[in-house]
Write a protein that holds these residues in place. Structure first.
Motif, PDB file in Angstrom:
ATOM      1  N   MET A  83       0.821  -1.205   0.000  1.00 52.57           N
ATOM      2  CA  MET A  83       0.000   0.000   0.000  1.00 52.57           C
ATOM      3  C   MET A  83       0.855   1.255   0.000  1.00 52.57           C
ATOM      4  N   ASP A 117       1.000   2.490  -3.220  1.00 46.31           N
ATOM      5  CA  ASP A 117      -0.221   3.171  -3.651  1.00 46.31           C
ATOM      6  C   ASP A 117      -0.466   4.426  -2.823  1.00 46.31           C
ATOM      7  N   LYS A 118       0.564   4.937  -2.207  1.00 45.31           N
ATOM      8  CA  LYS A 118       0.510   6.215  -1.488  1.00 45.31           C
ATOM      9  C   LYS A 118      -0.364   6.189  -0.233  1.00 45.31           C
ATOM     10  N   ALA A 119      -0.374   5.048   0.443  1.00 46.23           N
ATOM     11  CA  ALA A 119      -1.093   5.002   1.712  1.00 46.23           C
ATOM     12  C   ALA A 119      -0.163   4.458   2.786  1.00 46.23           C
ATOM     13  N   ILE A 123      -2.952   9.180   3.820  1.00 43.09           N
ATOM     14  CA  ILE A 123      -2.942   9.175   2.358  1.00 43.09           C
ATOM     15  C   ILE A 123      -1.872  10.177   1.923  1.00 43.09           C
ATOM     16  N   ASP A 163      -0.650  11.214  -0.961  1.00 42.62           N
ATOM     17  CA  ASP A 163      -0.808  12.198  -2.037  1.00 42.62           C
ATOM     18  C   ASP A 163      -2.148  12.943  -1.964  1.00 42.62           C
ATOM     19  N   ASP A 185      -5.059  12.226  -2.347  1.00 42.66           N
ATOM     20  CA  ASP A 185      -5.992  12.039  -3.456  1.00 42.66           C
ATOM     21  C   ASP A 185      -7.078  11.025  -3.103  1.00 42.66           C
ATOM     22  N   THR A 218      -8.572   9.135  -5.020  1.00 47.71           N
ATOM     23  CA  THR A 218      -8.320   7.893  -5.759  1.00 47.71           C
ATOM     24  C   THR A 218      -7.526   6.904  -4.899  1.00 47.71           C
ATOM     25  N   SER A 219      -6.595   7.413  -4.112  1.00 52.72           N
ATOM     26  CA  SER A 219      -5.805   6.525  -3.258  1.00 52.72           C
ATOM     27  C   SER A 219      -6.655   5.920  -2.160  1.00 52.72           C
ATOM     28  N   LYS A 277      -8.099   2.944  -3.492  1.00 54.19           N
ATOM     29  CA  LYS A 277      -7.122   1.850  -3.567  1.00 54.19           C
ATOM     30  C   LYS A 277      -6.990   1.153  -2.217  1.00 54.19           C
ATOM     31  N   VAL A 278      -7.098   1.925  -1.158  1.00 50.93           N
ATOM     32  CA  VAL A 278      -7.016   1.325   0.176  1.00 50.93           C
ATOM     33  C   VAL A 278      -8.181   0.352   0.376  1.00 50.93           C
TER      34      VAL A 278
END
Ligand SMILES: Nc1ncnc2c1ncn2[C@@H]1O[C@H](COP(=O)(O)OP(=O)(O)OP(=O)(O)O)[C@@H](O)[C@H]1O
Ligand SMILES: [Ca+2]
Length: 562
Positions: free
Chosen positions: A106, A109-111, A469, A471, A473, A475-476, A479-480
């Motif tokens: 993750m 994916d920026k988390a 998060i 970034d 965003d 969107t992230s 993803k989480v």
């Protein structure tokens, strides 16, 4: 803060489910072991158990005490082994492995996961309460409209129509009533503006209408400051200059407007605010908000020197009524690209996205429509779209009834966010909350999963969160959810695998015990099978990556079973 439920080491939905599974398996294991123990003991002591050479193992009266005792111990060992086999010792290992593995993935994916179990909780989330500014929008603000005396400046930085004295007052308000700064490089390059995005937008606009930041600030001295906060949604400052003491206010447009009794005309004279004028202003705020602009109003009032407390100026409550309106600006903060898709993904996955924002309800509606949270063809009225104040004033029962329907909440105070989260949780939702400001901290803490923004987020928000998060965003965030669901699915697969192996081993042992009085796999063999199956199985199943199918299922929520 008193409303926050105490952190009582509450268990995550997964933990609750795993406890259930573990208890169930334990019970089954124990009863099977009990049955086997009983059968073997009866067979042994009634002389039905034979040695390989055909001789009976136990004959009442003939077999010695020691030999009988050893036989009983052997039977007990078998029973205990069955319990050991039945209990999925590999489960904690599998859970931790899959959590740790996805946590590492993750990061890409920026988390950033702060609490391991929150990955999985996110997988069962049924609703996401997102704030608007910075998460759904870019947090890059610019002033695009300005209204003075009900007329729109066109372009928004053309102040030629305004008298110099009015403009000077406005500029004083902009330069002094701010937490941002303007730095002008000596070589005459572009000015460097710092501060929160809203402040930056306003200061940059100030520069465009001819503000000389340092000069204005040196002309008057600040006596007292009332910093902006999300509760009051306005910030004020008292400044003293040659022309006397001015109190400047800046804040949420319709709220500031409602405390204005007069307005400053183009020529610099103060006119009373009659109903008609008020409506003109209201209309322009509404129009700006409907085109998704954030509206900030400037107002001021004169203050008699005598009214200023000589001592205890720190406790001085700045006069905030009977103000004179200077003007209103509309600030554009564009939607993040990709948010629409992310919201759609959530919808497909059965996760409801709600927007809870401090901004004007009309602005919130416009942005919600833009990013697909609200459906243009659907109902856009109460209770789907509601103001924080209306929600706050309801009874707890009424709040619970409408909580499910609320899709957009505008002009919310930090406490309203908290109330909504509590109401949703009571309704059985697994609630994820995103937030950046200190004002979001209570809601982040209360939520099942708090997601703080890494770039714009304050330390307080991050401290109260489970996942950061990086970034900022939305969107992230989605993803989480995807990773969380994969964790859940992996654990499910592991349990399935374990159960197959364990049930098979149990059944074979029970049948063998009942029919022959002995078990095919002895204790050591059973333990070996257990060891290899558990660890290798855990390793293999824990590192399965998520698939797109995961986002097409409905969320598992709090109540459904593993
Ligand atoms: N620095 C500021 N000075 C004066 N008024 C401000 C300032 N920042 C925001 N506002 C006003 O307060 C309102 C929003 O305040 P609040 O801080 O509660 O929301 P937010 O956290 O910025 O929004 P969100 O909840 O969507 O992230 C804005 O609509 C704006 O009118
Ligand atoms: Ca915020």
């Amino acid at each position: 803060m008193a409303n926050l439920s105490e952190d009582n080491g509450e268990e995550t939905p997964l933990q609750v489910r795993l406890n259930g599974v573990a208890t169930f398996i334990g019970m089954v294991g124990l009863s099977v072991a009990g049955v086997v123990l009983g059968v073997l003991a009866i067979r042994y002591f009634t002389g039905h158990t034979k040695n390989p050479d055909g001789t009976v193992q136990f004959r009442a009266g003939t077999t010695g005490l020691k030999q009988g005792f050893m036989g009983a111990i052997r039977i007990l060992t078998i029973a205990v082994t069955i319990v050991v086999v039945a209990v999925p010792e590999g489960l904690p290992l599998a859970v931790t492995l899959t959590l740790a593995y996805s946590m590492r993935k993750m990061m890409r994916d920026k988390a950033l996961v702060r609490r391991l179990s929150s990955c999985e909780t996110m997988g069962s989330a049924t609703t996401i309460c997102s704030d608007k500014t910075g998460t759904l929008t870019l947090n890059k603000m610019t002033v695009v409209e300005a209204h003075f005396i009900g007329t729109r400046l066109d372009p928004c930085d053309d102040v030629r129509a305004i008298s110099s004295s009015s403009a000077a007052l406005l500029i004083e308000g902009i330069a002094q009533n701010t937490t941002g700064t303007v730095f002008l490089p000596e070589d005459g390059g572009a000015a460097d503006v710092t501060g929160s995005p809203t402040e930056k937008a306003i200061l940059s606009w100030g520069l465009k209408i001819g503000m000389d930041f340092n000069d204005v600030r040196s002309k008057s001295s600040v006596l007292h400051v009332f910093p902006f906060n999300s509760e009051k949604k306005r910030g004020g400052v008292a400044v003293q200059s040659d022309t006397g003491v001015h109190i400047h206010w800046k804040g949420a447009a319709e709220l500031v407007l409602s405390s204005c009794k007069s307005w400053l005309s183009l020529d610099g004279s103060v006119q009373p605010m009659d109903a008609q004028k008020r409506n003109v202003y209201k209309k322009s705020i509404e129009d700006m908000a409907k085109s998704s602009l954030r509206c900030v109003a400037f107002a001021y009032c004169q203050c008699d020197i005598e009214k200023i407390p000589k001592e205890d100026i720190a406790d001085w409550k700045l006069p905030e009524e009977d103000l004179t309106l200077l003007g209103i600006v509309g600030i554009k903060d564009p939607c993040r690209p990709g948010v629409r898709n992310a919201v759609q993904l959530c919808k497909n996955a059965g996760v409801k996205v709600r927007m809870v924002t401090g901004d004007n309800i009309e602005t919130a509606k416009a942005i919600a429509l833009e990013c697909g949270i609200l459906d243009a063809n659907g109902v856009i009225s109460e209770p789907f779209v509601i103001e924080g104040k209306a929600f706050r004033e309801m009874s707890e029962i009424a709040r619970g009834e409408i909580a499910d329907k609320i899709t957009v909440m505008g002009r919310s105070s930090p406490n309203d966010k908290l109330l909504l989260v509590q109401a949703l949780k009571r309704k059985g939702h697994v609630v994820a909350v995103t937030g950046d400001g200190t004002n979001d901290a209570p809601a982040l803490h209360e939520a099942d999963i708090g997601l703080a923004m890494g770039m714009s987020g304050t330390e307080v928000a991050k401290e109260s969160s489970d996942i950061i998060i990086l970034d900022d965003d939305f969107t992230s965030v989605v993803k989480v959810v995807r990773w969380g669901r994969s964790v859940y699915a992996n654990i499910q697969k592991f349990i399935q695998f374990q159960l197959t192996v364990n049930v098979a081993a149990l059944v074979i042992n029970v049948i063998a015990a009942v029919s022959s009085g002995d078990v095919p796999l002895n204790a050591v063999e059973l333990l070996w099978v257990n060891l290899i199956m558990d660890t290798l199985g855990a390793l293999a199943l824990a590192t399965e990556p998520p698939t797109d199918n995961l986002m097409k299922r409905q969320p598992v929520g709090r109540r459904s079973h593993l």
